[in-house]
Design an enzyme around this catalytic site. Structure first.
Site, PDB file in Angstrom:
ATOM      1  N   ARG A 172       0.826  -1.214   0.000  1.00  0.00           N
ATOM      2  CA  ARG A 172       0.000   0.000   0.000  1.00  0.00           C
ATOM      3  C   ARG A 172       0.859   1.263   0.000  1.00  0.00           C
ATOM      4  NH1 ARG A 172      -4.908  -1.650   4.110  1.00  0.00           N
ATOM      5  NH2 ARG A 172      -6.277  -2.446   2.483  1.00  0.00           N
ATOM      6  N   LYS A 194     -18.116 -17.894   3.337  1.00  0.00           N
ATOM      7  CA  LYS A 194     -19.586 -17.835   3.375  1.00  0.00           C
ATOM      8  C   LYS A 194     -20.173 -17.177   2.146  1.00  0.00           C
ATOM      9  CE  LYS A 194     -19.707 -17.533   8.353  1.00  0.00           C
ATOM     10  NZ  LYS A 194     -20.044 -16.699   9.494  1.00  0.00           N
ATOM     11  N   GLY A 197      -7.607  -8.554  -0.139  1.00  0.00           N
ATOM     12  CA  GLY A 197      -7.845  -9.478   0.968  1.00  0.00           C
ATOM     13  C   GLY A 197      -7.051 -10.768   0.866  1.00  0.00           C
ATOM     14  N   GLY A 211     -12.152  -4.888   1.196  1.00  0.00           N
ATOM     15  CA  GLY A 211     -13.537  -4.470   1.429  1.00  0.00           C
ATOM     16  C   GLY A 211     -14.025  -3.523   0.346  1.00  0.00           C
TER      17      GLY A 211
HETATM   18  P1  AMP Z   1     -14.146 -14.710   3.297  1.00  0.00           P
HETATM   19  O1  AMP Z   1     -13.741 -13.691   4.316  1.00  0.00           O
HETATM   20  O2  AMP Z   1     -15.605 -15.017   3.273  1.00  0.00           O
HETATM   21  O3  AMP Z   1     -13.575 -14.405   1.925  1.00  0.00           O
HETATM   22  O4  AMP Z   1     -13.489 -16.069   3.762  1.00  0.00           O
HETATM   23  C1  AMP Z   1     -12.112 -16.283   3.867  1.00  0.00           C
HETATM   24  C2  AMP Z   1     -11.900 -17.515   4.696  1.00  0.00           C
HETATM   25  O5  AMP Z   1     -12.572 -18.594   4.125  1.00  0.00           O
HETATM   26  C3  AMP Z   1     -10.462 -17.938   4.830  1.00  0.00           C
HETATM   27  O6  AMP Z   1     -10.041 -17.669   6.129  1.00  0.00           O
HETATM   28  C4  AMP Z   1     -10.505 -19.438   4.559  1.00  0.00           C
HETATM   29  O7  AMP Z   1      -9.804 -20.205   5.506  1.00  0.00           O
HETATM   30  C5  AMP Z   1     -11.975 -19.756   4.639  1.00  0.00           C
HETATM   31  N1  AMP Z   1     -12.366 -20.938   3.839  1.00  0.00           N
HETATM   32  C6  AMP Z   1     -12.180 -21.126   2.535  1.00  0.00           C
HETATM   33  N2  AMP Z   1     -12.625 -22.336   2.174  1.00  0.00           N
HETATM   34  C7  AMP Z   1     -13.107 -22.927   3.271  1.00  0.00           C
HETATM   35  C8  AMP Z   1     -13.700 -24.211   3.531  1.00  0.00           C
HETATM   36  N3  AMP Z   1     -13.877 -25.121   2.576  1.00  0.00           N
HETATM   37  N4  AMP Z   1     -14.081 -24.472   4.807  1.00  0.00           N
HETATM   38  C9  AMP Z   1     -13.912 -23.562   5.776  1.00  0.00           C
HETATM   39  N5  AMP Z   1     -13.354 -22.342   5.581  1.00  0.00           N
HETATM   40  C10 AMP Z   1     -12.956 -22.040   4.355  1.00  0.00           C
END
Ligand code: AMP
Length: 399
Positions: free
Chosen positions: A37, A199, A355, A378
């Site tokens: 950054r 999620k 991210g 974000g």
């Molecule tokens: P997000 O903030 O929603 O982009 O999620 C990022 C997180 O998703 C990371 O910390 C990953 O460890 C987690 N992640 C990715 N794939 C999986 C999975 N199959 N099961 C559980 N966590 C996951």
């Protein structure tokens, strides 16, 4: 971009108040562990210096809870910036008040002033008018180069932009917006979007905004398993958002009614617990035994993603394909990073939306071979959701 930039204003002799995003990861002893950054803001700062302007920089760092906290001081960042720029970077111990005003008035051409963390004041995140006015009083021109904070309507990103005119975008802000808006608004086709992460709740708006625009949508990571659950498949102990099964069904229906391809994993790496040393197996997604959970995409899925990317002209990626923080479940994510770098070499425009995916790209050493790695997770996500970024919207538009 329809916003005025530093190229459109006279900077000579002016005190140029610049909102940068120097919210960089640091180790306990004040060492900066990722300077992307800071490095990305150098063209804007150099432009101001070269034009005879006097840069006064402000930023936040971490979450200091609205009061001074030495752990979140920007002093080490100011020192680091001085080394990168090879010019004197003075440091004001507060972003407002008498000392800040005096130091801002006395910045000489060829020098930079860095203000202390704006989040040492609770008024920053409240976008409080009087605080914004104090900040605005430090400059003659306002430049926002903090793309990573543009989705926040805070005093230093939005309030000041309304009070101090002209208010324009810096080069990093322009670069980020240009890449993202071209990809989303006018992509060269085929346009492939790869989404991952834990999620679907965090990515629904992105999916809904991009569905009408993409040719291929790849969904990996934990969020894929809510889709499988929605299709009535057995997913063992894999991550699932039960309250989002309805949304997953709606998205699957929307995909059917449009002429786009949805790629969900066909195989996955499963483990008997969420632990890097857990027992592992690679299985088709339809064969996840109970008591096991999917923590990464498998090699057949990587092959499918490779095929989808082969002719792609625009690729946007956001979110890891698995629990990439654990080395035994990082392969899928690292493969996607590698495929993106390969696609760039074959002529695709590739964009990584900050991210975790940006971290994976850096970890794999692919930063240099991706068209654009966003500095704002974000902010990039909100842009991909089709939302207005307040820090950008408050800047002056082109006539
Ligand atoms: P997000 O903030 O929603 O982009 O999620 C990022 C997180 O998703 C990371 O910390 C990953 O460890 C987690 N992640 C990715 N794939 C999986 C999975 N199959 N099961 C559980 N966590 C996951």
């Amino acid at each position: 971009m329809n916003t005025l930039t530093i190229d459109d204003v006279d900077l000579k002799g002016k005190r140029v108040l610049v909102r940068v995003d120097f919210n960089v990861p640091m180790t306990g002893d004040g060492t900066i562990s990722d300077d992307k950054r800071i490095v990305e803001s150098l063209p804007t700062i150099r432009k101001i210096l070269d034009s005879g302007g006097r840069p006064i920089l402000m930023s936040h760092l971490g979450r200091p809870k609205g009061q001074p906290d030495p752990e979140f001081s920007l002093k080490p960042v100011a020192e680091y910036l001085g080394i990168l720029l090879n010019v004197p970077v003075n440091f004001a111990g507060d972003c407002i008040g008498k000392t800040a005003r005096q130091m801002a008035a006395e910045v000489r051409p060829g020098e930079v002033l860095m203000l202390e963390n704006v989040r040492f004041h609770v008024e920053e995140e409240q976008n409080e008018m009087e605080f914004a006015r104090e900040l605005a009083s430090l400059g003659d021109v306002y430049v926002n180069d903090a793309f990573g904070s543009a989705h926040r309507a805070h005093a230093s990103t939005e309030g000041v932009a309304r009070l101090l005119k002209p208010s324009v975008a810096g080069y990093l802000m322009k670069k980020e917006i240009d890449y993202l808006s071209k990809a989303v608004g006018n992509p060269k086709r085929p346009f492939v979007t790869i989404l991952g992460g834990a999620k679907i709740s965090g990515k629904i708006d992105v999916i809904q905004n991009l569905l009408p625009k993409v040719d291929v949508l790849v969904i990996g990571g934990g969020m894929a398993f809510t889709f499988f659950e929605a299709q009535g498949m057995e997913i063992g102990d894999s991550l699932v958002e039960r309250e989002k099964i309805g949304v997953a069904k709606e998205i699957l229906d929307m995909v059917k009614s449009r002429r786009l391809r949805l790629i969900l994993p066909v195989d996955c790496v499963i483990a008997d617990k969420l632990d890097n040393d857990a027992q592992r197996r690679i299985v088709p997604v339809s064969k996840i035994p109970s008591g096991w959970r999917a923590l990464d995409i498998g090699p057949e899925t990587v092959k499918l993603i490779n095929l989808a990317m082969r002719n792609a002209k625009t690729i946007v990626w956001n979110g890891p394909m698995g629990v990439f923080e654990m080395s035994n479940f990082a392969a899928g994510t690292m493969e996607v990073a590698r495929l993106l770098s390969q696609a760039t070499k074959s002529g695709a425009v590739t964009i990584v939306g900050g991210g975790d995916s940006a971290a994976a790209v850096a970890q794999g050493g692919f930063d240099g071979s991706i068209s654009h790695v966003s500095t704002g997770g974000g902010a990039a996500l909100e842009f991909l959701e089709g939302k207005t970024l307040p820090g950008l919207a408050a800047l002056d538009s082109k006539p």
